[in-house]
Scaffold this active site. Sequence first.
Site, PDB file in Angstrom:
ATOM      1  CD  GLU A  87      -1.317   0.743   3.589  1.00 49.94           C
ATOM      2  OE1 GLU A  87      -1.586   2.025   3.831  1.00 49.94           O
ATOM      3  OE2 GLU A  87      -1.282  -0.195   4.584  1.00 49.94           O
ATOM      4  CE  LYS A 143      -6.746   7.067   5.382  1.00 51.01           C
ATOM      5  NZ  LYS A 143      -7.215   7.268   7.514  1.00 51.01           N
ATOM      6  CE  LYS A 150       0.535   1.771  14.912  1.00 47.63           C
ATOM      7  NZ  LYS A 150      -0.234   2.191  13.209  1.00 47.63           N
ATOM      8  CG  ASP A 168     -14.780   6.325  12.759  1.00 46.36           C
ATOM      9  OD1 ASP A 168     -14.307   5.330  11.935  1.00 46.36           O
ATOM     10  OD2 ASP A 168     -13.645   7.237  12.767  1.00 46.36           O
ATOM     11  CB  SER A 193     -12.124   1.373   8.591  1.00 47.88           C
ATOM     12  OG  SER A 193     -10.973   1.272   7.761  1.00 47.88           O
ATOM     13  CB  ALA A 194     -13.529   1.379   4.166  1.00 45.11           C
TER      14      ALA A 194
HETATM   15  N1  PSU Z   1      -3.735   2.004  11.011  1.00 43.75           N
HETATM   16  C1  PSU Z   1      -2.042   1.333  10.705  1.00 43.75           C
HETATM   17  N2  PSU Z   1      -1.436   2.259  10.372  1.00 43.75           N
HETATM   18  C2  PSU Z   1      -1.638   2.732   8.784  1.00 43.75           C
HETATM   19  C3  PSU Z   1      -3.089   2.763   8.633  1.00 43.75           C
HETATM   20  C4  PSU Z   1      -3.755   2.251   9.975  1.00 43.75           C
HETATM   21  O1  PSU Z   1      -1.260   1.066  12.102  1.00 43.75           O
HETATM   22  O2  PSU Z   1      -0.789   3.429   8.208  1.00 43.75           O
HETATM   23  C5  PSU Z   1      -2.987   3.225   7.545  1.00 43.75           C
HETATM   24  C6  PSU Z   1      -3.815   1.703   6.310  1.00 43.75           C
HETATM   25  O3  PSU Z   1      -3.925   2.871   5.107  1.00 43.75           O
HETATM   26  C7  PSU Z   1      -5.202   1.746   6.748  1.00 43.75           C
HETATM   27  C8  PSU Z   1      -6.085   3.394   7.069  1.00 43.75           C
HETATM   28  O4  PSU Z   1      -5.948   0.879   5.772  1.00 43.75           O
HETATM   29  O5  PSU Z   1      -4.468   4.031   7.996  1.00 43.75           O
HETATM   30  C9  PSU Z   1      -6.889   3.150   7.364  1.00 43.75           C
HETATM   31  O6  PSU Z   1      -7.959   4.337   8.145  1.00 43.75           O
HETATM   32  P1  PSU Z   1      -9.510   4.747   8.302  1.00 43.75           P
HETATM   33  O7  PSU Z   1      -9.309   3.885   9.969  1.00 43.75           O
HETATM   34  O8  PSU Z   1     -10.186   5.741   8.238  1.00 43.75           O
HETATM   35  O9  PSU Z   1     -10.044   3.708   7.196  1.00 43.75           O
HETATM   36 MN    MN Z   2     -12.626   6.784   9.690  1.00 43.26          MN
END
Ligand code: PSU
Ligand code: MN
Length: 307
Positions: free
Chosen positions: A26, A88, A161, A140, A142-143
């Site tokens: 990625e 992003k 994390k 909230d 994540s997708a």
């Molecule tokens: N969590 C991590 N490191 C990362 C990400 C998440 O520990 O780099 C990044 C990844 O690209 C992940 C994205 O797909 O953040 C998720 O963002 P969101 O929670 O906004 O979906």
């Molecule tokens: Mn989110």
Amino acid sequence: MMNNYLSISPEVKEALSAGKPVVALESTIISHGMPYPQNVQTALRVEQTIRDNGAVPATIAVIGGKLKAGCTNDEIEYLGKKGQAVTKASRRDLPVLVARGEDGATTVTTTMIIAAMAGIKVFATGGIGGVHRGAETTMDISADLEELAQTPVMVICAGAKSILDLGLTLEYLETKGVPVIGYGTDELPAFYTRHSGFGVDYRIDTPEELAAAFHAKLAMGLKGGMLVTNPIPEQYSMPADVINKAIDEAIAESQRLGIHGKATTPFLLAKVKDLTGGDSLAANIELVLNNARLAALTAAALKKCDQ
Ligand code: PSU
Ligand code: MN
């Protein structure tokens, strides 16, 4: 209809048609995950690790509106230098970015989407997104979790994390039918640490068995991916109390500032990094290299299943 937006690099195209193993990577981790120039150095080291372990790397990004499967070193340098100024890009961002001919750093979600378009089945990264703490009111989530539910790519990470609610993240993945595998462990790793207190669905100890399980999933036509959680090597793991204190502080500050939406994860990651200094960056780099190694071996094993 032809997908004129996909652009596969010559090296990746050759590898795919010759039946060589390919591993997707990625670009959010490059533009948003680490500071310059460590981000670029790490991305190139990760690619080299994949080559050293017998596979071809395909760093994925959106550049000038093209969905790139395989970036050149110059493109990686460009994404790393431009940093946070690169959008992003999650699933919802792709249509407008592509139509406008803009750049995007791909998250786990969009890296899976583009990998699947290109025919790449294995993807290595650091951490995935999940259900945030407090999601029962903020919604909230994540997708990345929805993508794991629908797109046929194996994602090899170091867990998630604990900026997230790891228990709710596992519940969500269970509902969506995503297998969560511990590589050499029964416990979900928590990125910087090897332990979270939560169990995984299955423990698997070899790349061959990872490949066999994913091959079976694909052969049955079950949609969606598989999540492989590979614990950070012991010698690079961080003390749980140090990391948990930093995470609690980061979350408290994000709530004070009213951070929300796509800014939440980058904010928390940057804050944790600030609070823990260089230690967390060093750990982050090592765990990504460790995942790249496992992904290369697993992609090779998956090729053998296809024969
Ligand atoms: N969590 C991590 N490191 C990362 C990400 C998440 O520990 O780099 C990044 C990844 O690209 C992940 C994205 O797909 O953040 C998720 O963002 P969101 O929670 O906004 O979906
Ligand atoms: Mn989110």
